[in-house]
Structure formats: C-alpha cells, structure tokens
Design a protein around this motif. Sequence first.
Motif, PDB file in Angstrom:
ATOM      1  N   LYS A  18      92.085  27.109 -44.851  1.00  0.00           N
ATOM      2  CA  LYS A  18      93.029  27.970 -44.100  1.00  0.00           C
ATOM      3  C   LYS A  18      92.358  28.493 -42.834  1.00  0.00           C
ATOM      4  O   LYS A  18      92.981  28.533 -41.763  1.00  0.00           O
ATOM      5  CB  LYS A  18      93.458  29.160 -44.969  1.00  0.00           C
ATOM      6  CG  LYS A  18      94.413  28.756 -46.066  1.00  0.00           C
ATOM      7  CD  LYS A  18      95.499  29.837 -46.281  1.00  0.00           C
ATOM      8  CE  LYS A  18      96.647  29.297 -47.104  1.00  0.00           C
ATOM      9  NZ  LYS A  18      96.333  29.242 -48.554  1.00  0.00           N
ATOM     10  N   GLY A  21      95.284  21.874 -48.820  1.00  0.00           N
ATOM     11  CA  GLY A  21      95.622  21.632 -47.410  1.00  0.00           C
ATOM     12  C   GLY A  21      94.672  20.674 -46.712  1.00  0.00           C
ATOM     13  O   GLY A  21      94.687  20.556 -45.480  1.00  0.00           O
ATOM     14  N   TRP A  69     103.247  17.732 -52.790  1.00  0.00           N
ATOM     15  CA  TRP A  69     102.879  19.119 -52.503  1.00  0.00           C
ATOM     16  C   TRP A  69     103.818  19.698 -51.449  1.00  0.00           C
ATOM     17  O   TRP A  69     104.259  20.855 -51.548  1.00  0.00           O
ATOM     18  CB  TRP A  69     101.409  19.204 -52.057  1.00  0.00           C
ATOM     19  CG  TRP A  69     100.982  20.618 -51.845  1.00  0.00           C
ATOM     20  CD1 TRP A  69     100.753  21.230 -50.652  1.00  0.00           C
ATOM     21  CD2 TRP A  69     100.795  21.620 -52.852  1.00  0.00           C
ATOM     22  NE1 TRP A  69     100.414  22.543 -50.849  1.00  0.00           N
ATOM     23  CE2 TRP A  69     100.440  22.816 -52.195  1.00  0.00           C
ATOM     24  CE3 TRP A  69     100.900  21.619 -54.249  1.00  0.00           C
ATOM     25  CZ2 TRP A  69     100.175  24.002 -52.876  1.00  0.00           C
ATOM     26  CZ3 TRP A  69     100.636  22.803 -54.925  1.00  0.00           C
ATOM     27  CH2 TRP A  69     100.286  23.974 -54.246  1.00  0.00           C
ATOM     28  N   ALA A  70     104.152  18.879 -50.458  1.00  0.00           N
ATOM     29  CA  ALA A  70     105.069  19.339 -49.405  1.00  0.00           C
ATOM     30  C   ALA A  70     106.443  19.648 -50.010  1.00  0.00           C
ATOM     31  O   ALA A  70     107.051  20.680 -49.711  1.00  0.00           O
ATOM     32  CB  ALA A  70     105.186  18.277 -48.320  1.00  0.00           C
ATOM     33  N   THR A 107     106.252  22.904 -52.140  1.00  0.00           N
ATOM     34  CA  THR A 107     106.083  24.168 -51.415  1.00  0.00           C
ATOM     35  C   THR A 107     107.120  24.329 -50.307  1.00  0.00           C
ATOM     36  O   THR A 107     107.177  25.378 -49.659  1.00  0.00           O
ATOM     37  CB  THR A 107     104.688  24.243 -50.763  1.00  0.00           C
ATOM     38  OG1 THR A 107     104.497  23.056 -49.986  1.00  0.00           O
ATOM     39  CG2 THR A 107     103.580  24.359 -51.786  1.00  0.00           C
ATOM     40  N   GLY A 108     107.875  23.265 -50.036  1.00  0.00           N
ATOM     41  CA  GLY A 108     108.857  23.326 -48.948  1.00  0.00           C
ATOM     42  C   GLY A 108     108.183  23.437 -47.577  1.00  0.00           C
ATOM     43  O   GLY A 108     108.744  23.998 -46.643  1.00  0.00           O
ATOM     44  N   THR A 109     106.956  22.910 -47.477  1.00  0.00           N
ATOM     45  CA  THR A 109     106.233  22.946 -46.194  1.00  0.00           C
ATOM     46  C   THR A 109     106.128  21.525 -45.647  1.00  0.00           C
ATOM     47  O   THR A 109     106.278  20.561 -46.405  1.00  0.00           O
ATOM     48  CB  THR A 109     104.799  23.500 -46.393  1.00  0.00           C
ATOM     49  OG1 THR A 109     104.198  22.776 -47.468  1.00  0.00           O
ATOM     50  CG2 THR A 109     104.802  24.981 -46.717  1.00  0.00           C
ATOM     51  N   PRO A 110     105.861  21.382 -44.337  1.00  0.00           N
ATOM     52  CA  PRO A 110     105.729  20.014 -43.805  1.00  0.00           C
ATOM     53  C   PRO A 110     104.557  19.274 -44.458  1.00  0.00           C
ATOM     54  O   PRO A 110     103.540  19.896 -44.782  1.00  0.00           O
ATOM     55  CB  PRO A 110     105.449  20.234 -42.308  1.00  0.00           C
ATOM     56  CG  PRO A 110     105.737  21.662 -42.030  1.00  0.00           C
ATOM     57  CD  PRO A 110     105.666  22.409 -43.317  1.00  0.00           C
ATOM     58  N   GLU A 111     104.724  17.975 -44.646  1.00  0.00           N
ATOM     59  CA  GLU A 111     103.670  17.208 -45.305  1.00  0.00           C
ATOM     60  C   GLU A 111     102.407  17.159 -44.440  1.00  0.00           C
ATOM     61  O   GLU A 111     102.480  17.046 -43.220  1.00  0.00           O
ATOM     62  CB  GLU A 111     104.143  15.774 -45.569  1.00  0.00           C
ATOM     63  CG  GLU A 111     103.082  14.977 -46.295  1.00  0.00           C
ATOM     64  CD  GLU A 111     103.509  13.554 -46.661  1.00  0.00           C
ATOM     65  OE1 GLU A 111     104.679  13.191 -46.431  1.00  0.00           O
ATOM     66  OE2 GLU A 111     102.642  12.823 -47.177  1.00  0.00           O
ATOM     67  N   LYS A 112     101.260  17.282 -45.085  1.00  0.00           N
ATOM     68  CA  LYS A 112      99.984  17.098 -44.395  1.00  0.00           C
ATOM     69  C   LYS A 112      99.393  15.797 -44.933  1.00  0.00           C
ATOM     70  O   LYS A 112      98.700  15.806 -45.965  1.00  0.00           O
ATOM     71  CB  LYS A 112      99.029  18.248 -44.731  1.00  0.00           C
ATOM     72  CG  LYS A 112      99.316  19.535 -43.984  1.00  0.00           C
ATOM     73  CD  LYS A 112      98.396  20.602 -44.522  1.00  0.00           C
ATOM     74  CE  LYS A 112      97.953  21.568 -43.460  1.00  0.00           C
ATOM     75  NZ  LYS A 112      96.916  22.476 -43.960  1.00  0.00           N
TER      76      LYS A 112
END
Length: 573
Positions: free
Chosen positions: A135, A176, A346-347, A350-355
């Motif tokens: 992070k 992440g 994971w994306a 978590t509803g986050t953009p894929e990394k």
Amino acid sequence: MTVGLIVLCTILAILLIAFCTWFLAMKADGKCPLCILKAIGTKKLHIDLKDVPDYDNNVSVSPMMGWSSWNTLRNKISEDSIYETAQVLVNTGLADAGYRFVNIDDCWQSSMRDEAGKLQGDLETFPSGMEALCKRINALGLKMGLYSSNGTHTCEDLPASLGNEELDARTIASWGVEYLKYDFCHHKTLSGSTPIIEYIDLNRKGYHSEYVLKPEMAKFTGRTKVVKCKDLPSGKGIGFLNHGAGTATFRISVEAGGLYAMTIHSKKNLLNAKRYLQVLVNGNLYEAHFPSGRSFTPDARLQLEIRLQSGENTITLCNPIASMADSSYTQYKRMGEALRRASRDWAAFTGTPEKPITFSICEWGFGNPWNWGAKAGNMWRTTLDIFPNWKSIVHIYNRTIKLYRHASPGHVNDPDMLEVGNGKLTFEENRAHFALWCMMAAPLVLGNDIRLLEDGSPKSMDILSILTNKSLILIDQDPMVRPAKRIKKQGSIDVLARPLANGDTALCFFNKANKVKPIELDIDSLKEEKYLRFNRSGIGYEVHDLWTDERYQATKITASVPPHGVKVYRISR
Ligand code: GAL
C-alpha cells in the motif's frame, strides 16, 4: 582378437538381455517403453502448444521496468530499505523514466507460513506485513513485485510455492502485488510415468459411488489401451498412458452438476517411483500426483475433487510429460493460470479494478523456455544469473541475441536484471550493457543500490544519465516488441538491428574488443535483411545518435566504436 570378440559379444548379449528385461517389465507395468525413450532429450518440448493461446493477462505489452533487490542487497533487505528505495525511484526521476516496479526478490518471506498456511513476510525484517508495504509503495505511484520458487523452497531455502500455487497466488493478489518472479530452486520434475488405472469412481459428498468409469468405456488415442494386470482385482486396467503415449477419454452424462469426488483406482508402484496423471474435465485441468512406494496391497486409490456439469461431460486421462521441458512448462503454466485467476477473482470479490500480475518465469533457460514461455507467462530468463562483470554480460548477450524470434507483445526473453552501476564495469561497459538490453527488448530491472545515486557524484550522474536515456528506453519499450537481430559480424563488431512500430529502425554497433574499432554501414544495405522490413528509399535518412543526441542526414553511417562499447542510432526517413 577372438578373446576380444567374445568379450564384446558377451557385453552386447548382457546389454540385450538387460534391455529386453526392462522392456518387458515396463510393458507388464502398463508402460509404453518406446515412449520412455523420448525422455532422453530433456530440453525438447513434446507437449503440443499449437492450440494453446498466448498467456494474456492484460499487462503492458512492453517489457516491464523497475528495480529489484537481488543484485546488490541480496538477503539484507527490510521493509525500510525497500521503501527507501521506492522513494529514491521517485526522487531521482527513475520512476518518471518508466521504472515503476519495486521487486522484492528472495528473502522477504518468513520461514514459517501463517496459521492459515499462507506465506508471510519475515516477522523480524518486514514487521508491518507485505500488504501494508504494498500500500505504501502504491501510494508513491509505484507497483510492488514479489518472488517465489517453483519448488518446495526458494534458492535461499525459504518456503516456496510448489503444491501451494493457488493459495500463494491468491495471497499475493490479495496484498495488491503486481509482479511475481518464479524461480527454479528445489523444483521437483513431474514424472512421465503413470500407473495402470483400473477404474474411476465418481460421487458427490454424502453419496455412495454414483458413476463408475471402466476401461472398456473409454475411447483411446495413440498407444493407450486396456492391458492385463493380474495384481488388480479386476485383472485389467488402462495402460500406456505414460510419456505422452496417448489418451483415454470418457463421456459421461450426470444428472446433477457440482463438485464430485473422483476416486482413481490404480496399481501401486513396481519401481518405487512417483507417478503422475492429468485429468481434463470438460477442458479443465486437474493433476494427480501418485506417491512412490508399494506397501502391502497392490491396488491404490487417489482422490481429486472435480467439477461436473449436469448433462454431458468429457473426462480425458493423459500424461504428456516426456521431458524436463514438458515438466517445467506444466508447472509454470500452473502458476501462471493461478495468478490470472487470483487477480481476476480478487478484483471481483472486492469490487476494485483488477491488478494483473506480471508473471516472470525464472527457469534459467534449462528447458528452453523461449519455446513455451509465451504460453505460460510474460517473460522468461534465458540463462543462469548475471554478475557485475563484462564476461557475464557478454555471455548472456551471446545466448539471448539468438532468441530474437521468441518475443511478442507481452512476452519477452529475460537476460536477467541490469548490473549497470555495479562492480567494476567501466562507463562504456555500462552504456553497452544498457543499450544491448534495450536492443534485445529485455525487461529493464535495475540491480544497483539506487539510494547511492543520490550522492551527486560524477559517477552517480553518469549512471543516472545512462539509465534514464529516453531514446534508448523508447527502443526497449517499442510496442511492436521485435528484439534486435544480429545482422552482421565484422571482426569484433556485432551489427544489431530491430524494426520499430513507427517504421524506424534501431541500429547498434557493439564492439567486443579491447580497442577502438572503425565501422561503416551503407543504410540502404538494411533492405537486404527481411526481418527489418526496411523498405524506405530516398536520397537520405535521418540518423539519430542515441548517446550523443546528434541528428544528421546521411546515406552511410561511419563510426569509431569504443572498446567494450556501443554506438546506437535510430534511423528514420
Ligand atoms: C536465483 C535467481 C536470481 C535470484 C536468486 C535468489 O535462482 O536466478 O535472480 O532471484 O535465485 O535466491
């Protein structure tokens, strides 16, 4: 003479008897002996990749750029030294020049997995944990990379991922992390051998045997067939599945879709060796690893959990492993796929953009990974480790320059991390090393302690100017990703050229000698080299010298190339 002949005949007879005994023993054990002989060439890939699409995980098509802890810091790393380095990447302008990955190599792990079996950072040197560090690195606008091995342990004997691929991929995705270097220490080659399969039982949890797949229900390809086996209760089973000999396919219709226990009934080992089987269920791969050992009873059972769909299902049994290259491909592919699933899931969770996670295959070139790397990951090491000396750099260059055909957007040869600024490399050697890596479309991963570059000394300024040469970085990062070909050797000078996306050509004269060497090249002669697609014509070309930044019109390039040095140009019309 006669005695010699007798001895020779006796030896031949013994060899023949030994071969026949082995041949018959293999057949009795349900093995195709001829297929085993394929295993002799360990670098040859036998698995057919024709219909396997390239590894596609949405990472940048250009080679990755960043810094790695290994070349200078080795095992002396901590969350402080890594974070400090990340800050220096930003402060020195290296991040702006494109170096955005902060890759923590071996020695970040604790020797203990956590209570859930997950990898964790060393409890002494990374006390805040890897997620927290990631992070902080992300907050600087950078990405974090980690390292593991395709074996039981890493090269520094810390826990690695063999057998834990899914869990480790999910763990690092949840932190992440956006890069994984996957090493080859403590690896265990997959066996090409497969036991005789007596039958397969399928049932859902809480149900008794619901479906039974018997040998006579299968369709076979290649040499795979039903063989007799007196050790098994039914007296027979599916044999000749070893070393890519063939396949056995069942079609089965089930009422309820869902998870099923698949119990594979097989014959135990004759030779006390490990065995392996791939089970493809509607195209999804499951792997069965049979332990070695024979024990009291001759028949064994091994269970896998598989997913069946309601209605028709296809189940194929095979063992395509015939060489070390087949084994490496299969194991790296396993981790590559686990990483793709992990970042995607994971994306979604978590509803986050894929990394997406750049997957770096570090197999040291043992199983010719350039033949299969693009199907399993984003980059593959072509050799063993680099060292900060000229001999090592030239050795790696000589091996890698030949592999120019094996790269495409998102998939590149990796001649290892940079040693620019390390050891006793001279200014010209540092420049040559950097330019050669750019010409080869290599990942540019700094291997020096960049914190030392902040001292403002002339040497540090030189190193920084080399590493941030925009024109050379543009060559490296060219989106067409066509590495340089050695188009000519003239004495100690190698002439390298690569075509670029906008139709320009990058040209490099590399002088391996200890003396200055002159060279002259007629630019029109580049047309003779098909790979370059150099079909320009006119009265002159614009030549850009990428180290001096001079630009001039010319039809010929004349240069004096410094010892262990390069001249590099971009040619446009
Ligand atoms: C080697 C690898 C090096 C470095 C080292 C760490 O196998 O090639 O680049 O990662 O392991 O132990």
